[in-house]
Scaffold this motif. Structure first.
Motif, PDB file in Angstrom:
ATOM      1  N   ASN A  68       0.784  -1.212   0.094  1.00  0.00           N
ATOM      2  CA  ASN A  68       0.215   0.051  -0.124  1.00  0.00           C
ATOM      3  C   ASN A  68       0.846   1.471   0.011  1.00  0.00           C
ATOM      4  N   GLU A  69       2.144   1.247   0.106  1.00  0.00           N
ATOM      5  CA  GLU A  69       2.857   2.432   0.013  1.00  0.00           C
ATOM      6  C   GLU A  69       3.173   2.653  -1.278  1.00  0.00           C
ATOM      7  N   ALA A  72      -0.011   4.313  -2.593  1.00  0.00           N
ATOM      8  CA  ALA A  72      -0.237   5.572  -2.127  1.00  0.00           C
ATOM      9  C   ALA A  72       0.819   6.479  -3.125  1.00  0.00           C
ATOM     10  N   GLY A 106      -3.638  -3.258  -1.962  1.00  0.00           N
ATOM     11  CA  GLY A 106      -2.467  -2.475  -1.954  1.00  0.00           C
ATOM     12  C   GLY A 106      -2.979  -1.078  -2.758  1.00  0.00           C
ATOM     13  N   SER A 109      -6.021   0.340  -0.420  1.00  0.00           N
ATOM     14  CA  SER A 109      -5.647   0.934   0.879  1.00  0.00           C
ATOM     15  C   SER A 109      -4.619   2.134   0.794  1.00  0.00           C
ATOM     16  N   GLY A 110      -3.850   1.991  -0.328  1.00  0.00           N
ATOM     17  CA  GLY A 110      -2.876   3.357  -0.382  1.00  0.00           C
ATOM     18  C   GLY A 110      -3.646   4.197  -1.160  1.00  0.00           C
ATOM     19  N   ASN A 145      -2.216  -3.284   6.426  1.00  0.00           N
ATOM     20  CA  ASN A 145      -2.682  -2.360   5.533  1.00  0.00           C
ATOM     21  C   ASN A 145      -4.034  -1.674   5.866  1.00  0.00           C
ATOM     22  N   SER A 149      -4.221   2.183   6.776  1.00  0.00           N
ATOM     23  CA  SER A 149      -5.159   3.024   5.857  1.00  0.00           C
ATOM     24  C   SER A 149      -6.269   3.588   6.549  1.00  0.00           C
TER      25      SER A 149
END
Length: 360
Positions: A68-69, A72, A106, A109-110, A145, A149
């Motif tokens: 998720n990083e 983002a 991913g 949530s990101g 995650n 998030s």
């Protein structure tokens, strides 16, 4: 509440499609348009609306693999392209924007917090996130995650309407059947909430409109939505008990977030034929929700709807203190600690294992 949907990630895209489909089937006209956004090309192919593939220079259309990083970062880099897809969809008629996302994967949530922040900077209408919590059996990565998030998106969005997968899953269902059933159940609840006061037949005594939904969610934070229905009598006075029982079930057993009964604000909506909705029943239900939630900001009203049933919708605002949210965040913290403290076996030790014979 006329709205535009943005489905982010696989789960978000499928739920946005279910919401749009329900709105069209019922003829409400509350969903003005929808856009799907993802890092995985294959997940966008089945969506029945315009899609935007982001992160092509980073992941080449193959998704972010639950990172998720990275999700983002990709959304931040390509958010202008996503915003361009909304041109012509967010009009003067639009009263809200819903970012729909699974909080365990991913991309969703990101990307959801990044997109919510960008949307709030551009548009004057409320930007809400319809977030899906992963089930307990979906793995530690999804818990981590979702925990990260949820904390972030609650800060960036005007409010987060939270859905707990475990609240809707039935035993014996396959994974695909389970998610489809969850999407249908949530689409009915959220679809009715959005449609309240929109395309209806008949005139109720106190019809709910979008301003009451907005005011209920004004404090921000986390929200939940309950739903229950029952057969209706043709005589309004005979439906008082039905209104009370459906309202109790809506809050106590039919909510999108189990055990979320303490709230800062609430909205009670009774849907059905205007002639079958008892005024005394609506007021009693509103007072009961007031007592049950401990909130002095409980609104109530009708949603005139041609149906042989009565339905109770209960929207709760400010449910961060609920046991379900706290237990989930604790589970997410435990998953993070377990991942950080897990001892990794030294690969060199494999060569000294007496149980392995030499290759030569």
């Amino acid at each position: 509440m006329k709205t535009v949907l943005i489905g982010v990630g696989q789960a978000g895209g499928k739920l946005a499609a279910a919401l749009q489909s329900f709105d069209q089937q019922m003829g409400f006209g509350a969903v003005l348009g929808a856009v799907g956004v993802n890092t995985a090309k294959t997940d966008l192919q089945s969506l029945p609306f315009e899609t935007v593939l982001i992160g092509q220079d980073r992941v080449n259309g193959h998704g972010v693999g639950g990172d998720n990083e990275l999700g983002a970062e990709v959304m931040d880099a390509d958010k202008t392209e996503v915003m361009s897809a909304l041109d012509g969809r967010v009009t003067a008629e639009t009263e809200s924007i819903f970012v729909v996302a699974g909080l365990g994967g991913g991309s969703g949530s990101g990307g959801a917090p990044v997109l919510a922040k960008a949307l709030r900077r551009v548009y004057d209408v409320p930007v809400y996130v319809l977030g899906i919590l992963p089930g307990e059996d979906e793995g530690a990565m999804y818990q981590v995650n979702a925990g990260r998030s949820l904390k972030t998106v609650a800060r960036e969005a005007d409010a987060v309407l939270l859905v707990d997968n475990d609240a809707f899953r039935s035993s014996g269902e396959s994974m695909s059947e389970g998610f489809d059933a969850i999407n249908d159940a949530i689409a009915r609840r959220v679809g009715l909430l959005l449609a309240a006061g929109e395309a209806v037949e008949g005139v109720g005594e106190s019809v709910v409109d979008s301003s009451e939904v907005i005011n209920t969610l004004r404090a921000g934070g986390i929200a939940a939505l309950g739903y229950a229905s029952a057969e209706a009598s043709d005589v309004a006075e005979e439906n008082i008990n039905a209104v009370m029982s459906t309202t109790r079930r809506s809050l106590l057993t039919g909510t999108s977030l189990p055990d979320a009964s303490d709230a800062d604000s609430a909205l009670v909506i009774i849907a059905g034929k205007p002639d079958t909705i008892p005024r005394k029943g609506v007021e009693r239900a509103r007072r009961w929700v007031e007592d049950e939630t401990g909130s002095m900001q409980v609104r109530g009203g009708d949603f005139p709807l041609e149906s042989g049933r009565l339905a109770s919708l209960v929207l709760l605002g400010g449910v961060e203190r609920s046991g379900r949210v706290e237990s989930f965040m604790e589970r997410a913290r435990a998953a993070i600690e377990e991942a950080e403290t897990e001892e990794r076996e030294d690969p060199n030790e494999l060569w000294h294992n007496d149980e392995l014979e030499d290759l030569l």
